[in-house]
Design a protein around this motif. Structure first.
Motif, PDB file in Angstrom:
ATOM      1  N   THR A 130      -3.499 -35.065   4.683  1.00 40.62           N
ATOM      2  CA  THR A 130      -3.627 -33.955   5.619  1.00 40.62           C
ATOM      3  C   THR A 130      -4.825 -34.224   6.517  1.00 40.62           C
ATOM      4  N   SER A 131      -4.700 -33.798   7.740  1.00 39.80           N
ATOM      5  CA  SER A 131      -5.816 -33.979   8.651  1.00 39.80           C
ATOM      6  C   SER A 131      -6.858 -32.904   8.376  1.00 39.80           C
ATOM      7  N   PRO A 132      -8.126 -33.234   8.641  1.00 41.89           N
ATOM      8  CA  PRO A 132      -9.170 -32.237   8.394  1.00 41.89           C
ATOM      9  C   PRO A 132      -8.989 -31.053   9.338  1.00 41.89           C
ATOM     10  N   PRO A 133      -9.396 -29.871   8.901  1.00 38.77           N
ATOM     11  CA  PRO A 133      -9.246 -28.707   9.771  1.00 38.77           C
ATOM     12  C   PRO A 133     -10.105 -28.867  11.024  1.00 38.77           C
ATOM     13  N   SER A 134      -9.610 -28.305  12.106  1.00 37.90           N
ATOM     14  CA  SER A 134     -10.348 -28.331  13.360  1.00 37.90           C
ATOM     15  C   SER A 134     -11.562 -27.418  13.230  1.00 37.90           C
ATOM     16  N   PRO A 135     -12.716 -27.839  13.746  1.00 36.31           N
ATOM     17  CA  PRO A 135     -13.895 -26.974  13.686  1.00 36.31           C
ATOM     18  C   PRO A 135     -13.687 -25.734  14.563  1.00 36.31           C
ATOM     19  N   PRO A 136     -14.501 -24.711  14.375  1.00 34.20           N
ATOM     20  CA  PRO A 136     -14.387 -23.533  15.231  1.00 34.20           C
ATOM     21  C   PRO A 136     -14.669 -23.903  16.688  1.00 34.20           C
ATOM     22  N   CYS A 137     -14.010 -23.241  17.591  1.00 36.38           N
ATOM     23  CA  CYS A 137     -14.235 -23.498  19.007  1.00 36.38           C
ATOM     24  C   CYS A 137     -15.630 -22.999  19.396  1.00 36.38           C
TER      25      CYS A 137
ATOM     26  N   ALA B 230      -9.912 -21.990  15.888  1.00 37.90           N
ATOM     27  CA  ALA B 230     -10.216 -23.414  15.769  1.00 37.90           C
ATOM     28  C   ALA B 230     -10.198 -24.043  17.159  1.00 37.90           C
ATOM     29  N   LEU B 231     -11.031 -25.049  17.353  1.00 43.58           N
ATOM     30  CA  LEU B 231     -11.106 -25.754  18.631  1.00 43.58           C
ATOM     31  C   LEU B 231      -9.727 -26.205  19.098  1.00 43.58           C
TER      32      LEU B 231
END
Length: 141
Positions: free
Chosen positions: A3-10, A23-24
């Motif tokens: 699984t890809s890592p979660p996108s950081p917060p925008c 998420a960004l």
């Protein structure tokens, strides 16, 4: 299964329906990564994505979204600047092709106290079909 890592917060701080930061990748990221195919739908979204581009030092996006009448030849980023947050104070659709967004962005440079950039920004919508929003200029408050 990988699984890809979660996108950081925008960085722009926009909240989703659950009142949690988006998420960004689900917020400004798709505007920055696909400028040609995914224009910001309104002036506020463009302003937020431009803030995110400053945080991520994406000069390409900033130049592409700056209206040609005011666009600088290049953008240089001050080393070590840390962006601390964005607050959208108000947004106003002036007419079908003009809008204003008032915001406060906070930043800190190394060895200096944090500063606030308070601006009333002007935007114009131009182009074929649905058009595209561009940042024109702003007045410091």
């Amino acid at each position: 299964m990988t699984t890809s890592p979660p996108s950081p917060p925008c960085p722009c701080g926009r909240l989703g329906p659950a009142k949690k930061p988006l998420a960004l990748a689900r917020c400004c990221g798709h505007f920055l990564d696909d400028f040609a195919g995914t224009p910001a739908p309104d002036a506020e979204s463009l302003m937020r994505s431009r803030y995110t581009a400053f945080v991520l030092e994406r000069a390409d996006y900033l130049l592409a979204t700056w209206h040609a009448s005011q666009r600088p030849a290049q953008i240089e980023f001050d080393p070590g600047v840390k962006w601390l947050g964005l607050e959208v104070r108000q947004r106003r659709l002036v007419d079908a092709t003009h809008a204003e967004v008032e915001f406060v962005a906070r930043q800190k440079s190394p060895g200096s106290p944090a500063v606030r950039l308070h601006e009333l920004s002007r935007f114009v919508k131009e182009g074929e079909g649905a058009g595209r929003w561009y940042y024109v200029d702003g007045d410091q408050r």
